[in-house]
Design an enzyme around this catalytic site. Structure first.
Site: not given
Length: 636
Positions: A565-566
């Site tokens: 989930h950058p």
């Protein structure tokens, strides 16, 4: 064609001691490639579809490609770079305006059919649909992994990461968006963004309360196939005081089998939902795959963006826009493209001899949801879901043979779609700071060589005899940075400095949460099921006693993982925010006619999975663009 992962190096290093390194591993991957390796979208790139440009003999992509070579200035109204969770939504919504010409550029190929098989998701990592980026070694994370780096998978195909993720549909907490609004981002309160969540989906769920969106392109439902371990883990949380709750639509303390971006037992990527449904009917939408964007084209005097340069089949091409260029390449590649174009931190660009167009904090503010792969509990023979090799292959064949509506074990990700939200401090009323996910594991393979197992496991997610428990920090204080590759800024993989655990409070919160999570093993439902946490310290952490702060901290620093989930690397903010890259309407500061629309603009990571929020942002951005160009005729 989809190319299966190459695990030969791992298998050689483990002397074939892992199940995936035996003949069943090769047979399974070969069968997947044979049955699901092609794409239902191949007709578009081959030009076989008679409904698109019927007067152009060379077909859809050939027309777009020829236009790329001989294009007149301002041929396209809008160019979108990246056909991922945001880009596909933008292409759909902007091409609703029939007189607008839209170009969608995607660095990967058409989405292969294998992505539609929910339980096959583990076989997608490190293949040609994955950018397969790795973090930089930093002495505080991934210490048990080879070269002390961790894989950060990002989708490289039509649909982007929505084509390779675990399909969890989650919006986050109202506090996330209200927080953005309070920090000066007009239009971003939860009340204001909620209509865009609801606009995008078609919710098919009998248990969801209220009206949450019906008739949108993206189907959202619960997988029809479930298993016994998923059910008793839910009950164990309830026994520990965590209520059963509807979580996909709003983050709160609770546990449930969550909603998924799926339809009739198959994945719903944004490509499947937003592009396939309109692609043959909209002659104003052009799509070029395998088009690697190298930079945006900028007038250095006026700071106005007028097009995009991309690389394909050994040649460079330029395409032009009379409206805007929209970068939707994701939290790693969007900052990379901006920097290669001269938009980024002055010192970094000058060190690489890139002319500076706009000095902005591009690439900074990197955040992700960190967890561990090292905490597992075993299942008894009566709750194990492992099957024989012959049964596994038959399930793959059966899934392929079924009609459009898929059923059975491969039509679900089972326990991986189980989600719990808790607070590390034990509060039942505060907004959660911990999310708990689960993954099936195979033992003794995992215990034989944990790091090799993690990096090479490829079998369906439905079959397992142990479970990895993954407490995830939702609100990290640590921040990282994306830097350009110093040897080859354009074609080299960017440097990912994750920054994970640079703030010790993050590690402390995870350890506290882990101490609560392992008490699931003390519940009556766990004991009745014969499930038990494996309390033998694993490689790299054997110097510590299981259950202590030091042992759990070791799991996080040695077996570091994220759920991919950058966010945050092109931070949204008001003009007074000196770290902001884009304004609240997604416009890049200090230049004209350029927006960034994807998860990179998040100021702070949301409390939950990021795919649904990214789709919401693209829906909102589409209306903002229509509003700016005075074609918006409704209020969504």
């Amino acid at each position: 064609m989809w190319t299966p992962p190459d695990i030969s190096e791992v298998c050689a290093s483990t002397h074939g001691n892992l199940t995936q390194c035996t003949s069943i591993g090769i047979t399974y991957l070969t069968l997947l490639a044979q049955l699901f390796g092609r794409s239902v979208d191949d007709t578009y790139s081959r030009g076989d579809n008679p409904f698109i440009y019927p007067t152009i003999n060379n077909g859809f992509e050939q027309r777009a490609h020829e236009e790329s070579k001989n294009i007149k200035r301002k041929e396209y109204d809008f160019i979108i770079v990246g056909a991922g969770s945001a880009g596909c939504v933008l292409a759909n919504r902007l091409s609703e305006i029939k007189h607008w010409k839209i170009l969608l550029l995607e660095a990967g190929n058409e989405e292969p059919n294998v992505t539609s098989v929910p339980s096959a998701a583990l076989a997608l990592a490190n293949t040609n649909v994955d950018w397969a980026y790795y973090t930089q070694p930093d002495n505080t994370t991934c210490l048990a992994q080879k070269e002390q780096v961790c894989l950060w998978s990002r989708g490289k195909t039509m649909g982007g990461s929505s084509a390779i993720n675990y399909m969890t549909y989650m919006r986050g907490s109202p506090a996330d968006y209200d927080g953005w609004s309070k920090e000066g981002n007009e239009g971003w309160s939860y009340r204001e963004v909620l209509p865009y969540f609801e606009k995008s989906i078609n919710l098919r769920d009998q248990y969801a309360t209220g009206l949450h969106g019906v008739g949108g392109p993206l189907n959202v439902e619960r997988f029809s196939y479930n298993d016994e371990p998923s059910e008793f883990v839910v009950k164990a949380f309830q026994e520990r005081g965590i209520p059963f709750a509807d979580l996909g639509l709003e983050t709160k303390v609770g546990v449930n089998i969550n909603l998924a971006t799926a339809k009739d037992g198959k994945r719903q990527s944004t490509n499947a939902a937003f592009i396939r449904t309109v692609r043959q009917d909209r002659s104003n939408l052009h799509i070029i795959t395998n088009a690697f964007a190298t930079k945006v084209l900028i007038n250095s005097n006026t700071k106005e963006i007028y097009g995009v340069e991309y690389f394909k089949n050994g040649s460079y091409y330029k395409v032009y826009s009379k409206g805007e260029v929209i970068i939707s390449a994701g939290s790693i590649n969007s900052p990379k493209i901006l920097k290669c174009s001269g938009i980024g931190p002055k010192d970094e660009l000058q060190s690489l001899k890139i002319p500076v167009i706009a000095n902005l904090m591009v690439g900074h503010n990197l955040q992700d949801h960190v967890t561990t792969d090292g905490l597992i509990f075993s299942l008894s023979n009566k709750t194990s879901t492992l099957v024989s090799n012959e049964e596994l292959l038959n399930y793959v064949k059966d899934f392929y043979k079924q009609p459009e509506k898929k059923r059975g074990p491969l039509s679900s990700i089972v326990i991986t779609n189980l989600v719990a939200f808790i607070n590390s401090n034990g509060s039942k009323t505060a907004t959660p700071n911990i999310q708990v996910h689960f993954d099936g594991r195979r033992i003794p393979d995992f215990l034989t060589d944990p790091s090799s197992y993690i990096s090479s496991y490829i079998f369906p997610m439905t079959f397992y005899n142990a479970v990895a428990v993954r407490p995830i920090l939702l609100t990290p204080l640590s921040r990282g940075v994306i830097l350009l590759n110093k040897t080859d800024p354009i074609f080299g993989a960017p440097e990912i400095h994750s920054g994970i655990f640079t703030v010790k409070k993050d590690l402390d919160a995870l350890v506290e949460a882990t101490k609560f999570v392992v008490t699931l093993g003390e519940t009556e439902v766990f004991k009745k099921a014969g499930a038990a946490f494996i309390k033998t310290p694993i490689d790299g952490c054997k110097q510590y006693q299981w259950g202590t702060y030091d042992y759990f901290a070791c799991l996080y620093t040695h077996y570091t993982a994220t759920i991919y989930h950058p966010v945050g690397t092109c931070k949204m903010g008001p003009s007074c925010d000196k770290e902001a890259v884009v304004d609240p309407r997604f416009k890049v500061y200090k230049v004209k006619k350029l927006r960034v629309v994807d998860a990179s603009v998040m100021r702070n990571i949301v409390r939950g999975n990021t795919n649904a929020p990214t789709i919401m942002m693209a829906e909102k951005a589409s209306d903002l663009i229509k509003e700016d160009y005075k074609v918006l005729k409704y209020n969504s």
